[in-house]
Write a protein that holds these residues in place. Structure first.
Motif, mmCIF file in Angstrom:
data_model
loop_
_atom_site.group_PDB
_atom_site.id
_atom_site.type_symbol
_atom_site.label_atom_id
_atom_site.label_comp_id
_atom_site.label_asym_id
_atom_site.label_seq_id
_atom_site.Cartn_x
_atom_site.Cartn_y
_atom_site.Cartn_z
ATOM 1 N N ARG A 191 -7.413 13.942 -13.977
ATOM 2 C CA ARG A 191 -6.361 14.176 -15.010
ATOM 3 C C ARG A 191 -6.679 15.630 -15.473
ATOM 4 N NH1 ARG A 191 -6.055 15.186 -19.801
ATOM 5 N NH2 ARG A 191 -8.417 14.826 -20.106
ATOM 6 N N GLU A 192 -8.014 16.070 -15.554
ATOM 7 C CA GLU A 192 -8.171 17.611 -15.973
ATOM 8 C C GLU A 192 -7.829 18.404 -14.895
ATOM 9 O OE1 GLU A 192 -12.352 17.236 -16.762
ATOM 10 O OE2 GLU A 192 -12.134 16.361 -18.707
ATOM 11 N N ALA A 193 -7.894 17.987 -13.714
ATOM 12 C CA ALA A 193 -7.479 19.209 -12.652
ATOM 13 C C ALA A 193 -6.024 19.000 -12.216
ATOM 14 C CB ALA A 193 -8.302 18.725 -11.340
ATOM 15 N N GLY A 194 -5.263 18.023 -12.783
ATOM 16 C CA GLY A 194 -3.740 17.814 -12.571
ATOM 17 C C GLY A 194 -3.518 17.430 -11.143
ATOM 18 N N ILE A 195 -4.501 16.543 -10.533
ATOM 19 C CA ILE A 195 -3.941 16.244 -9.364
ATOM 20 C C ILE A 195 -3.602 14.422 -9.223
ATOM 21 C CG2 ILE A 195 -5.790 17.789 -8.270
ATOM 22 C CD1 ILE A 195 -7.633 15.099 -7.472
ATOM 23 N N ALA A 196 -2.965 14.413 -8.384
ATOM 24 C CA ALA A 196 -2.582 13.023 -8.414
ATOM 25 C C ALA A 196 -3.160 12.014 -7.632
ATOM 26 C CB ALA A 196 -0.979 12.788 -7.658
ATOM 27 N N VAL A 197 -3.316 10.751 -7.793
ATOM 28 C CA VAL A 197 -4.261 9.812 -7.366
ATOM 29 C C VAL A 197 -3.510 8.550 -7.004
ATOM 30 C CG1 VAL A 197 -6.413 8.326 -7.425
ATOM 31 C CG2 VAL A 197 -6.425 10.561 -8.474
ATOM 32 N N GLY A 198 -3.418 8.301 -5.731
ATOM 33 C CA GLY A 198 -2.739 6.917 -5.005
ATOM 34 C C GLY A 198 -3.936 6.073 -4.514
ATOM 35 N N VAL A 199 -3.632 4.998 -4.296
ATOM 36 C CA VAL A 199 -4.675 3.962 -3.974
ATOM 37 C C VAL A 199 -3.906 3.020 -2.838
ATOM 38 C CG1 VAL A 199 -6.275 2.086 -4.434
ATOM 39 C CG2 VAL A 199 -5.735 3.781 -6.094
ATOM 40 N N ASP A 200 -4.757 2.654 -1.537
ATOM 41 C CA ASP A 200 -4.259 2.146 -0.635
ATOM 42 C C ASP A 200 -4.310 0.698 -0.605
ATOM 43 O OD1 ASP A 200 -3.088 1.500 1.879
ATOM 44 O OD2 ASP A 200 -4.915 1.548 2.953
ATOM 45 N N HIS A 201 -3.412 0.024 -1.679
ATOM 46 C CA HIS A 201 -3.379 -1.482 -1.826
ATOM 47 C C HIS A 201 -1.939 -1.804 -1.089
ATOM 48 C CE1 HIS A 201 -6.451 -2.594 -4.431
ATOM 49 N NE2 HIS A 201 -6.159 -1.431 -5.494
ATOM 50 N N THR A 202 -2.238 -2.285 0.188
ATOM 51 C CA THR A 202 -1.211 -2.446 0.997
ATOM 52 C C THR A 202 -0.403 -3.842 1.205
ATOM 53 O OG1 THR A 202 -2.633 -3.257 2.679
ATOM 54 C CG2 THR A 202 -2.084 -0.828 2.712
ATOM 55 N N LEU A 203 -0.822 -4.783 0.614
ATOM 56 C CA LEU A 203 -0.225 -6.054 0.305
ATOM 57 C C LEU A 203 1.178 -6.026 0.105
ATOM 58 C CD1 LEU A 203 -2.526 -8.899 -0.680
ATOM 59 C CD2 LEU A 203 -1.603 -8.583 1.582
ATOM 60 N N ARG A 204 1.262 -5.018 -1.064
ATOM 61 C CA ARG A 204 2.531 -4.813 -1.787
ATOM 62 C C ARG A 204 3.638 -4.299 -0.640
ATOM 63 N NH1 ARG A 204 2.626 -1.721 -7.273
ATOM 64 N NH2 ARG A 204 0.427 -2.378 -8.130
ATOM 65 N N TYR A 205 3.092 -3.765 0.428
ATOM 66 C CA TYR A 205 3.877 -3.259 1.525
ATOM 67 C C TYR A 205 4.392 -4.168 2.858
ATOM 68 C CZ TYR A 205 3.911 1.005 -1.303
ATOM 69 O OH TYR A 205 3.662 1.912 -2.199
ATOM 70 N N GLN A 206 3.541 -5.178 2.688
ATOM 71 C CA GLN A 206 3.883 -6.317 3.766
ATOM 72 C C GLN A 206 5.329 -7.003 3.658
ATOM 73 O OE1 GLN A 206 -0.821 -7.398 4.634
ATOM 74 N NE2 GLN A 206 0.590 -9.219 4.351
ATOM 75 N N PRO A 207 6.022 -7.133 4.634
ATOM 76 C CA PRO A 207 7.319 -7.952 4.434
ATOM 77 C C PRO A 207 7.390 -9.228 3.908
ATOM 78 C CG PRO A 207 6.653 -7.598 6.847
ATOM 79 C CD PRO A 207 5.888 -6.655 6.031
ATOM 80 N N ASP A 208 6.377 -9.958 4.205
ATOM 81 C CA ASP A 208 6.225 -11.319 3.773
ATOM 82 C C ASP A 208 5.981 -11.216 2.148
ATOM 83 O OD1 ASP A 208 3.540 -10.468 4.149
ATOM 84 O OD2 ASP A 208 2.673 -12.375 4.256
ATOM 85 N N MET A 209 5.114 -10.409 1.619
ATOM 86 C CA MET A 209 4.738 -10.117 0.346
ATOM 87 C C MET A 209 6.039 -9.550 -0.497
ATOM 88 S SD MET A 209 1.942 -11.782 -0.181
ATOM 89 C CE MET A 209 0.736 -12.184 0.824
ATOM 90 N N MET A 210 6.875 -8.918 0.137
ATOM 91 C CA MET A 210 7.837 -8.125 -0.523
ATOM 92 C C MET A 210 9.051 -9.274 -0.669
ATOM 93 S SD MET A 210 8.219 -4.189 0.937
ATOM 94 C CE MET A 210 8.073 -4.609 2.753
ATOM 95 N N GLY A 211 9.152 -10.078 0.626
ATOM 96 C CA GLY A 211 10.021 -11.253 0.508
ATOM 97 C C GLY A 211 9.733 -12.132 -0.642
ATOM 98 N N VAL A 212 8.411 -12.438 -0.835
ATOM 99 C CA VAL A 212 8.042 -13.490 -1.896
ATOM 100 C C VAL A 212 8.492 -12.780 -3.317
ATOM 101 C CG1 VAL A 212 6.052 -14.220 -3.252
ATOM 102 C CG2 VAL A 212 6.049 -14.532 -0.873
ATOM 103 N N LYS A 213 8.294 -11.374 -3.518
ATOM 104 C CA LYS A 213 8.618 -10.750 -4.775
ATOM 105 C C LYS A 213 10.118 -11.056 -5.023
ATOM 106 C CE LYS A 213 8.172 -6.698 -7.625
ATOM 107 N NZ LYS A 213 7.907 -7.446 -8.869
ATOM 108 N N GLU A 214 11.053 -10.468 -3.925
ATOM 109 C CA GLU A 214 12.405 -10.525 -3.927
ATOM 110 C C GLU A 214 12.762 -11.842 -4.550
ATOM 111 O OE1 GLU A 214 16.481 -9.331 -1.399
ATOM 112 O OE2 GLU A 214 14.487 -9.377 -0.542
ATOM 113 N N ALA A 215 12.198 -13.004 -3.765
ATOM 114 C CA ALA A 215 12.680 -14.317 -4.295
ATOM 115 C C ALA A 215 12.358 -14.684 -5.559
ATOM 116 C CB ALA A 215 12.303 -15.485 -2.974
ATOM 117 N N TYR A 216 11.175 -14.555 -6.038
ATOM 118 C CA TYR A 216 10.790 -14.560 -7.259
ATOM 119 C C TYR A 216 11.526 -13.819 -8.433
ATOM 120 C CZ TYR A 216 7.611 -14.796 -11.395
ATOM 121 O OH TYR A 216 7.179 -14.938 -12.586
ATOM 122 N N ASP A 217 11.861 -12.687 -8.262
ATOM 123 C CA ASP A 217 12.477 -11.944 -9.068
ATOM 124 C C ASP A 217 14.063 -12.361 -9.233
ATOM 125 O OD1 ASP A 217 10.288 -10.230 -9.595
ATOM 126 O OD2 ASP A 217 11.023 -8.693 -8.398
#
Length: 371
Positions: free
Chosen positions: A123-149
């Protein structure tokens, strides 16, 4: 919301990217980045000569034996931190000094205290931080979220998730000794709960909002310092859902083809990730496995996207981070998300430690999981 302070691009049309760490997951990120449009992988760093050689084979022209040397010598827009967890905080600090945005392999840090220091530095340096949590990007997990939503199963009072993987020792009988750090809970931040559970925590909060840990137990199927099995009971106050999570790193003879099982028990029906697997999943995985074996026999690098179902998710996660950096936006899975997953793991460790004998279940058996 756009973040103007993230606009720090070089004059090149492509995003200038460096790889810090070229082990197994580092090579996945490297090959993903090399395949991306508008991304220029300019350099990679790794302490192991054989890993640097693999990076050069993959198309990286400049390699370094130390990530600090790379950050000092190169002009980068972003860096992938694919180092062991005990080096994440230092690598982010060095990147912050160079004004370089970072995409950090999970876990973001080994503790919430370490994560807080890391994120404050960013934050002090003004840089962005991303994290590699990949389950969100698997098609089966995205399908579950779409069906749930969509609300087709109504209220979901109960959900369960199981995530499994090979133990660092590998398939029995154990052959070559694994790297030391995955077997050291101080270096890795924990055992299977950190290795696998943080992915589950992240995807569950993506689905249900903030989680609260009610109870947990840790177990060992092998005589190791860290747990290789963990079971956690949670509540999602926002949705009124009770959730169980189990994760384990076992010595599988053959790991199940689908190593994550997610099931939502709704009042008018159920949703399972198995219902959202690609139609050609098993055929595609088998074909890719044969291709990778042939590649190893001919000393070629295995196809990083085989089987695509899993490794394509890493590509999509990194691509989403790069797109956010280009647009001056917050990464879709950012440091705050990574910290929350660590906080839930810590809460689970604390609850397990409250019970006498927690972590001493030497007779614990791996669960039966059908392919």
């Amino acid at each position: 919301m756009a973040l103007p302070f993230l606009h720090r691009w070089t004059d090149s049309d492509a995003l200038s990217l460096g790889l810090l760490g070229i082990g197994n997951i580092g090579m996945v990120h490297l090959k993903s980045a090399v395949a991306m449009p508008a991304v220029d992988v300019v350099a990679a760093a790794d302490a192991r000569p054989e890993n640097r050689a693999r990076a050069r084979t993959a198309g990286v022209s400049r390699t370094y034996d130390d990530y600090e040397a790379l950050l000092d010598a190169e002009t980068l827009d972003a860096a992938v931190v694919a180092l062991p967890p005990f080096l994440h905080a230092d690598a982010v600090e060095r990147a912050a000094e160079a004004g370089v945005d970072v995409f950090v392999e999970k876990p973001l840090a080994r503790s919430t205290a370490e994560a807080d220091r890391l994120l404050e530095t960013a934050r002090e340096a003004g840089i962005a931080v991303g994290v590699d949590h990949t389950l969100r990007y698997q098609p089966d997990m995205m399908g579950v979220k779409e069906a749930y939503d969509e609300g087709g199963v109504g209220h979901v009072p109960y959900a369960s998730i199981t995530r499994l993987n090979d133990h660092p020792l590998g398939r029995p009988p154990a052959g070559d000794a694994p790297p030391e750090w995955p077997m050291d809970p101080d270096a890795a931040g924990g055992g299977s709960l950190v290795e696998l559970g943080v992915h589950c925590f992240d995807v569950l909060e993506w689905l249900f909002g903030d989680l609260e840990v009610r109870d947990a137990s840790m177990g060992r199927t092998l005589e190791t310092e860290a747990e290789d099995a963990a079971t956690v009971l949670m509540d999602a106050p926002e949705t009124g859902t009770t959730i169980t999570l189990h994760c384990g790193t076992y010595q599988w003879e053959q790991l199940p083809a689908v190593n994550t099982r997610l099931r939502l028990e709704g009042v008018t029906g159920t949703i399972s990730n198995r219902e959202h697997l690609p139609a050609n999943f098993y055929a595609g995985a088998a074909t890719a496995a044969l291709s990778n074996v042939a590649s190893r026999l001919t000393s070629d690098e295995p196809d990083v996207f085989g089987p695509t179902f899993y490794l394509q998710a890493h590509y999509d996660a990194l691509a989403a981070f790069c797109d956010a950096i280009r647009e001056g936006e917050r990464p879709p899975v950012d440091g705050a998300d990574g910290r929350r997953a660590i906080a839930l793991a810590e809460a689970a460790y604390d609850r397990a430690a409250e019970d006498d004998g927690a972590g001493d279940m030497d007779s614990l058996e791996p669960p039966e999981v059908s392919p």
